[in-house]
Write a protein that holds these residues in place. Structure first.
Motif, PDB file in Angstrom:
ATOM      1  N   GLU A  62       0.839  -1.201   0.000  1.00  0.00           N
ATOM      2  CA  GLU A  62       0.000   0.000   0.000  1.00  0.00           C
ATOM      3  C   GLU A  62       0.879   1.258   0.000  1.00  0.00           C
ATOM      4  O   GLU A  62       0.592   2.223  -0.719  1.00  0.00           O
ATOM      5  N   LYS A  63       1.955   1.231   0.761  1.00  0.00           N
ATOM      6  CA  LYS A  63       2.852   2.377   0.874  1.00  0.00           C
ATOM      7  C   LYS A  63       3.494   2.749  -0.465  1.00  0.00           C
ATOM      8  O   LYS A  63       3.763   3.927  -0.723  1.00  0.00           O
ATOM      9  N   ILE A  64       3.728   1.755  -1.332  1.00  0.00           N
ATOM     10  CA  ILE A  64       4.330   2.067  -2.631  1.00  0.00           C
ATOM     11  C   ILE A  64       3.276   2.292  -3.716  1.00  0.00           C
ATOM     12  O   ILE A  64       3.586   2.320  -4.901  1.00  0.00           O
ATOM     13  N   GLY A  65       2.024   2.446  -3.292  1.00  0.00           N
ATOM     14  CA  GLY A  65       0.980   2.842  -4.229  1.00  0.00           C
ATOM     15  C   GLY A  65       0.180   1.726  -4.873  1.00  0.00           C
ATOM     16  O   GLY A  65      -0.583   1.991  -5.808  1.00  0.00           O
ATOM     17  N   LYS A  66       0.329   0.515  -4.376  1.00  0.00           N
ATOM     18  CA  LYS A  66      -0.443  -0.598  -4.931  1.00  0.00           C
ATOM     19  C   LYS A  66      -1.852  -0.588  -4.352  1.00  0.00           C
ATOM     20  O   LYS A  66      -2.085  -0.126  -3.235  1.00  0.00           O
ATOM     21  N   THR A  67      -2.807  -1.094  -5.120  1.00  0.00           N
ATOM     22  CA  THR A  67      -4.160  -1.332  -4.625  1.00  0.00           C
ATOM     23  C   THR A  67      -4.127  -2.689  -3.945  1.00  0.00           C
ATOM     24  O   THR A  67      -3.757  -3.689  -4.574  1.00  0.00           O
ATOM     25  N   VAL A  68      -4.482  -2.726  -2.663  1.00  0.00           N
ATOM     26  CA  VAL A  68      -4.325  -3.939  -1.869  1.00  0.00           C
ATOM     27  C   VAL A  68      -5.623  -4.244  -1.128  1.00  0.00           C
ATOM     28  O   VAL A  68      -6.284  -3.333  -0.628  1.00  0.00           O
ATOM     29  N   ALA A  69      -5.961  -5.533  -1.063  1.00  0.00           N
ATOM     30  CA  ALA A  69      -7.113  -5.973  -0.282  1.00  0.00           C
ATOM     31  C   ALA A  69      -6.704  -7.167   0.562  1.00  0.00           C
ATOM     32  O   ALA A  69      -5.964  -8.038   0.100  1.00  0.00           O
ATOM     33  N   GLY A  70      -7.184  -7.197   1.788  1.00  0.00           N
ATOM     34  CA  GLY A  70      -6.940  -8.320   2.680  1.00  0.00           C
ATOM     35  C   GLY A  70      -8.070  -9.328   2.582  1.00  0.00           C
ATOM     36  O   GLY A  70      -9.233  -8.949   2.450  1.00  0.00           O
ATOM     37  N   VAL A  71      -7.705 -10.608   2.641  1.00  0.00           N
ATOM     38  CA  VAL A  71      -8.693 -11.684   2.546  1.00  0.00           C
ATOM     39  C   VAL A  71      -8.550 -12.590   3.762  1.00  0.00           C
ATOM     40  O   VAL A  71      -7.477 -13.130   4.024  1.00  0.00           O
ATOM     41  N   ASN A  72      -9.643 -12.707   4.508  1.00  0.00           N
ATOM     42  CA  ASN A  72      -9.718 -13.621   5.645  1.00  0.00           C
ATOM     43  C   ASN A  72     -11.184 -13.715   6.051  1.00  0.00           C
ATOM     44  O   ASN A  72     -11.783 -12.700   6.420  1.00  0.00           O
ATOM     45  N   PRO A  73     -11.785 -14.909   5.993  1.00  0.00           N
ATOM     46  CA  PRO A  73     -13.211 -15.033   6.305  1.00  0.00           C
ATOM     47  C   PRO A  73     -13.560 -14.797   7.773  1.00  0.00           C
ATOM     48  O   PRO A  73     -14.734 -14.689   8.116  1.00  0.00           O
ATOM     49  N   PHE A  74     -12.568 -14.690   8.636  1.00  0.00           N
ATOM     50  CA  PHE A  74     -12.826 -14.520  10.067  1.00  0.00           C
ATOM     51  C   PHE A  74     -12.896 -13.064  10.514  1.00  0.00           C
ATOM     52  O   PHE A  74     -13.144 -12.786  11.680  1.00  0.00           O
ATOM     53  N   TYR A  75     -12.666 -12.130   9.598  1.00  0.00           N
ATOM     54  CA  TYR A  75     -12.705 -10.706   9.935  1.00  0.00           C
ATOM     55  C   TYR A  75     -13.500  -9.950   8.877  1.00  0.00           C
ATOM     56  O   TYR A  75     -13.377 -10.224   7.691  1.00  0.00           O
ATOM     57  N   ALA A  76     -14.277  -8.978   9.326  1.00  0.00           N
ATOM     58  CA  ALA A  76     -14.988  -8.109   8.394  1.00  0.00           C
ATOM     59  C   ALA A  76     -14.206  -6.811   8.193  1.00  0.00           C
ATOM     60  O   ALA A  76     -14.305  -6.165   7.155  1.00  0.00           O
ATOM     61  N   MET A 107      11.284  -9.222   1.323  1.00  0.00           N
ATOM     62  CA  MET A 107      12.664  -9.188   0.834  1.00  0.00           C
ATOM     63  C   MET A 107      12.713  -8.597  -0.577  1.00  0.00           C
ATOM     64  O   MET A 107      13.634  -7.847  -0.916  1.00  0.00           O
ATOM     65  N   GLY A 108      11.726  -8.914  -1.400  1.00  0.00           N
ATOM     66  CA  GLY A 108      11.644  -8.334  -2.737  1.00  0.00           C
ATOM     67  C   GLY A 108      11.483  -6.828  -2.681  1.00  0.00           C
ATOM     68  O   GLY A 108      12.115  -6.088  -3.443  1.00  0.00           O
ATOM     69  N   LEU A 109      10.636  -6.367  -1.779  1.00  0.00           N
ATOM     70  CA  LEU A 109      10.439  -4.928  -1.614  1.00  0.00           C
ATOM     71  C   LEU A 109      11.714  -4.246  -1.109  1.00  0.00           C
ATOM     72  O   LEU A 109      12.063  -3.154  -1.566  1.00  0.00           O
ATOM     73  N   ASP A 110      12.410  -4.892  -0.172  1.00  0.00           N
ATOM     74  CA  ASP A 110      13.682  -4.350   0.316  1.00  0.00           C
ATOM     75  C   ASP A 110      14.698  -4.242  -0.819  1.00  0.00           C
ATOM     76  O   ASP A 110      15.412  -3.243  -0.936  1.00  0.00           O
ATOM     77  N   PHE A 111      14.760  -5.271  -1.663  1.00  0.00           N
ATOM     78  CA  PHE A 111      15.688  -5.284  -2.795  1.00  0.00           C
ATOM     79  C   PHE A 111      15.421  -4.109  -3.733  1.00  0.00           C
ATOM     80  O   PHE A 111      16.334  -3.385  -4.124  1.00  0.00           O
ATOM     81  N   ILE A 112      14.154  -3.905  -4.071  1.00  0.00           N
ATOM     82  CA  ILE A 112      13.780  -2.808  -4.972  1.00  0.00           C
ATOM     83  C   ILE A 112      14.121  -1.455  -4.352  1.00  0.00           C
ATOM     84  O   ILE A 112      14.646  -0.569  -5.020  1.00  0.00           O
ATOM     85  N   GLU A 113      13.828  -1.314  -3.067  1.00  0.00           N
ATOM     86  CA  GLU A 113      14.116  -0.052  -2.386  1.00  0.00           C
ATOM     87  C   GLU A 113      15.617   0.254  -2.412  1.00  0.00           C
ATOM     88  O   GLU A 113      16.026   1.378  -2.718  1.00  0.00           O
ATOM     89  N   ARG A 114      16.434  -0.757  -2.107  1.00  0.00           N
ATOM     90  CA  ARG A 114      17.890  -0.549  -2.144  1.00  0.00           C
ATOM     91  C   ARG A 114      18.357  -0.228  -3.568  1.00  0.00           C
ATOM     92  O   ARG A 114      19.177   0.661  -3.767  1.00  0.00           O
ATOM     93  N   LYS A 115      17.835  -0.953  -4.534  1.00  0.00           N
ATOM     94  CA  LYS A 115      18.225  -0.755  -5.936  1.00  0.00           C
ATOM     95  C   LYS A 115      17.847   0.652  -6.394  1.00  0.00           C
ATOM     96  O   LYS A 115      18.639   1.341  -7.037  1.00  0.00           O
ATOM     97  N   ASP A 116      16.635   1.082  -6.079  1.00  0.00           N
ATOM     98  CA  ASP A 116      16.177   2.409  -6.494  1.00  0.00           C
ATOM     99  C   ASP A 116      16.935   3.531  -5.794  1.00  0.00           C
ATOM    100  O   ASP A 116      17.151   4.587  -6.375  1.00  0.00           O
ATOM    101  N   ASN A 117      17.337   3.304  -4.555  1.00  0.00           N
ATOM    102  CA  ASN A 117      18.075   4.332  -3.803  1.00  0.00           C
ATOM    103  C   ASN A 117      19.505   4.500  -4.296  1.00  0.00           C
ATOM    104  O   ASN A 117      20.130   5.520  -4.044  1.00  0.00           O
ATOM    105  N   ARG A 118      20.015   3.493  -5.013  1.00  0.00           N
ATOM    106  CA  ARG A 118      21.376   3.589  -5.564  1.00  0.00           C
ATOM    107  C   ARG A 118      21.414   4.432  -6.821  1.00  0.00           C
ATOM    108  O   ARG A 118      22.459   4.864  -7.256  1.00  0.00           O
TER     109      ARG A 118
END
Length: 135
Positions: free
Chosen positions: A35-49, A123-134
């Motif tokens: 969500e922080k990097i601008g993706k549209t995100v939805a959580g899925v779990n039948p035990f919570y509304a 870990m993928g997000l960390d990799f991208i962040e480090r790569k972009d910051n370089r």
């Protein structure tokens, strides 16, 4: 480009299986980082509304959008249920977090034509962040 980097950069709509009330749980951390990097995100779990003031959906077919990628942060046997939903709704990308994978799930994914990625999203997000910051 690595497959996890490609998916994180290319796809905008994400569903996270296994979101819960633990703010430090992997599903929740993944949700918030995407969500922080601008993706549209939805959580899925039948035990919570609702969690943290956001709607949580009981299944993939109840989402307000068709996800490009489903991230599994659930046991493999639970993942099989969602894999059937993915097939039914033609969702073709499944990112499997460590602990969410077994041979049955992988074989069924292949049978259904669902492309899987086995890696940690954070870990993928960390990799991208480090790569972009370089740059």
């Amino acid at each position: 480009m690595l497959q996890n980097e490609e998916w994180l950069r290319k796809y905008d709509r994400w569903a996270i299986l296994g979101i819960n009330e633990n703010p430090e749980g992997y599903a929740n951390l993944i949700y918030h980082r995407l969500e922080k990097i601008g993706k549209t995100v939805a959580g899925v779990n039948p035990f919570y509304a609702q969690l943290e003031g956001k709607h949580v959906y009981p299944s993939l077919h109840k989402l307000p959008f068709k996800p490009d990628v489903v991230v599994s942060v659930v046991r493999p046997d639970v993942g099989l249920f969602y894999l059937d939903e993915m097939k039914k709704f033609s969702i073709e990308k499944l990112w499997l977090q460590p602990g969410s994978i077994d041979d049955t799930l992988l074989n069924k994914s292949e049978e259904y034509g669902v492309e899987t990625l086995q890696a940690c999203v954070l870990m993928g997000l960390d990799f991208i962040e480090r790569k972009d910051n370089r740059k």
